[in-house]
Design a protein around this motif. Sequence first.
Motif, PDB file in Angstrom:
ATOM      1  N   VAL A   1      13.612  44.733 -92.239  1.00  0.00           N
ATOM      2  CA  VAL A   1      15.043  44.860 -91.972  1.00  0.00           C
ATOM      3  C   VAL A   1      15.518  43.724 -91.083  1.00  0.00           C
ATOM      4  CG1 VAL A   1      16.830  46.325 -90.946  1.00  0.00           C
ATOM      5  CG2 VAL A   1      14.945  47.372 -92.226  1.00  0.00           C
ATOM      6  N   TRP A   2      16.586  43.047 -91.513  1.00  0.00           N
ATOM      7  CA  TRP A   2      17.150  41.974 -90.699  1.00  0.00           C
ATOM      8  C   TRP A   2      17.673  42.545 -89.385  1.00  0.00           C
ATOM      9  CZ3 TRP A   2      21.724  40.782 -88.317  1.00  0.00           C
ATOM     10  CH2 TRP A   2      21.869  39.451 -87.884  1.00  0.00           C
ATOM     11  N   GLY A   3      17.298  41.927 -88.270  1.00  0.00           N
ATOM     12  CA  GLY A   3      17.666  42.432 -86.953  1.00  0.00           C
ATOM     13  C   GLY A   3      16.529  43.168 -86.272  1.00  0.00           C
TER      14      GLY A   3
ATOM     15  N   LYS B   1      18.915  48.040 -82.407  1.00  0.00           N
ATOM     16  CA  LYS B   1      19.466  48.123 -83.746  1.00  0.00           C
ATOM     17  C   LYS B   1      19.154  49.506 -84.318  1.00  0.00           C
ATOM     18  CE  LYS B   1      21.062  43.878 -84.636  1.00  0.00           C
ATOM     19  NZ  LYS B   1      22.409  43.571 -85.166  1.00  0.00           N
TER      20      LYS B   1
ATOM     21  N   ASP C   1      23.266  47.981 -93.417  1.00  0.00           N
ATOM     22  CA  ASP C   1      23.516  47.957 -94.861  1.00  0.00           C
ATOM     23  C   ASP C   1      22.189  47.851 -95.603  1.00  0.00           C
ATOM     24  OD1 ASP C   1      24.900  47.906 -97.256  1.00  0.00           O
ATOM     25  OD2 ASP C   1      25.096  45.725 -97.248  1.00  0.00           O
ATOM     26  N   CYS C   2      21.253  48.685 -95.185  1.00  0.00           N
ATOM     27  CA  CYS C   2      19.924  48.608 -95.794  1.00  0.00           C
ATOM     28  C   CYS C   2      19.817  49.577 -96.967  1.00  0.00           C
ATOM     29  CB  CYS C   2      18.837  48.900 -94.767  1.00  0.00           C
ATOM     30  SG  CYS C   2      18.907  50.543 -94.061  1.00  0.00           S
TER      31      CYS C   2
ATOM     32  N   THR D   1      19.530  51.924 -88.105  1.00  0.00           N
ATOM     33  CA  THR D   1      19.894  51.970 -89.521  1.00  0.00           C
ATOM     34  C   THR D   1      20.788  53.182 -89.795  1.00  0.00           C
ATOM     35  OG1 THR D   1      18.022  53.358 -90.193  1.00  0.00           O
ATOM     36  CG2 THR D   1      17.676  50.959 -90.173  1.00  0.00           C
TER      37      THR D   1
ATOM     38  N   GLY E   1      16.876  45.042 -96.096  1.00  0.00           N
ATOM     39  CA  GLY E   1      18.269  44.654 -95.943  1.00  0.00           C
ATOM     40  C   GLY E   1      18.669  44.566 -94.490  1.00  0.00           C
ATOM     41  N   ASP E   2      19.982  44.581 -94.244  1.00  0.00           N
ATOM     42  CA  ASP E   2      20.528  44.559 -92.898  1.00  0.00           C
ATOM     43  C   ASP E   2      20.441  45.962 -92.297  1.00  0.00           C
ATOM     44  OD1 ASP E   2      23.208  45.013 -91.155  1.00  0.00           O
ATOM     45  OD2 ASP E   2      22.486  42.965 -90.915  1.00  0.00           O
ATOM     46  N   SER E   3      20.374  46.040 -90.972  1.00  0.00           N
ATOM     47  CA  SER E   3      20.212  47.348 -90.332  1.00  0.00           C
ATOM     48  C   SER E   3      21.349  48.308 -90.684  1.00  0.00           C
ATOM     49  CB  SER E   3      20.117  47.195 -88.807  1.00  0.00           C
ATOM     50  OG  SER E   3      21.301  46.633 -88.281  1.00  0.00           O
TER      51      SER E   3
END
Length: 359
Positions: A29-31, A83, A103-104, A85, A99-101
Amino acid sequence: MIKRLFSCTLLGVILVSCAPSHYKLTGSVWGFDEGDTVCLYKVGNIIPLGSSVVKDGKFTFQGKQDSTILASLRTMINGKPKKITLPFFLENGKLIVKGDSMDCSVTGSIHNDIYQKYQNERKEYILEWADLSPFTMTNEQRKTYNERIKEIDSIMYSINRRYFEANLDNPVGLKLFPTTIQEYDIKKQQELTEHFHALWPEDKFITKHKERVETQMKTLVGELFTDYSMQTPDGKRVSLSEYVSKNKYTLVDIWASWCTPYPAQKTRLVEAYQKYKDKGLEIVGVSIDTDKAAWTSAIKEWGMPWPQISDLKGWKSQATQLYYIENIPYRILIDQNGIIVGRNIQSKELDAVLEKFLK
């Protein structure tokens, strides 16, 4: 017959044995940075189910779930979340988070796959809606913008209802319940809420909504009104039934001194009162103020000649609690027999409604 029965039994054993008995959750996960500690939480709990350290950009959790729960992931710094999710379904299977935290995607199990498909269908419309900005538009462009927003809302409602109705007996439907249930009329809400409450009796939102629906069902149009008593500005205690019994129709006008739309709507109320009071109409103002001085001052300032009552309890007023009212101004019309003949009557339709009953 015996062979067929044996075959069906064997098939059942195979299906059960194929169902995953544990979960393995692998994420990137990005972040969530290298060396971060990632904690797995059941939604609503403050004690983590487990933790994992990000190594080579990935983290892993393993365990067993007897039932599906909503969970989320957090990275922590000095005991505080860095962060987090959005919630996903923690259930047995090979779960993949990426994905992004905020928008995963979570895939690899039956309910996460269904929910991810739901999210994917909505995503393009959410992005389109976010990109639209009315602030620099011409009047013509703004008109087109408003029309498109209505179209997007309609599409989103359709997607919500389709996935909700296809998953009434599983956790996907449970997750969509809070954002979808209000789209149905009150009788359908009662039916759906009873269904979900039978399946998830411990769910706090569903239990609360069940109480709301039961309250609303008691005060629908066609039902006998629920009486209550409050005080007038001079301190006299009176019951709503005292007004109902003396007039052909009683319009209960629920308002407050801090309600900014009310003064503009009050003009139509005054006009209706003057037009219909000799034909059997009484208006009873019910304030949900908490400050007596503000309440009585507004009555004088705004020139309301009809009776006024209040229990000065704000949103905990009997008027809002017994009739489940979440916004004001709100108007209820009751006939002399105590039957509710109108609810949530808007000021612009007030004259037409009263004309119908007081010709």
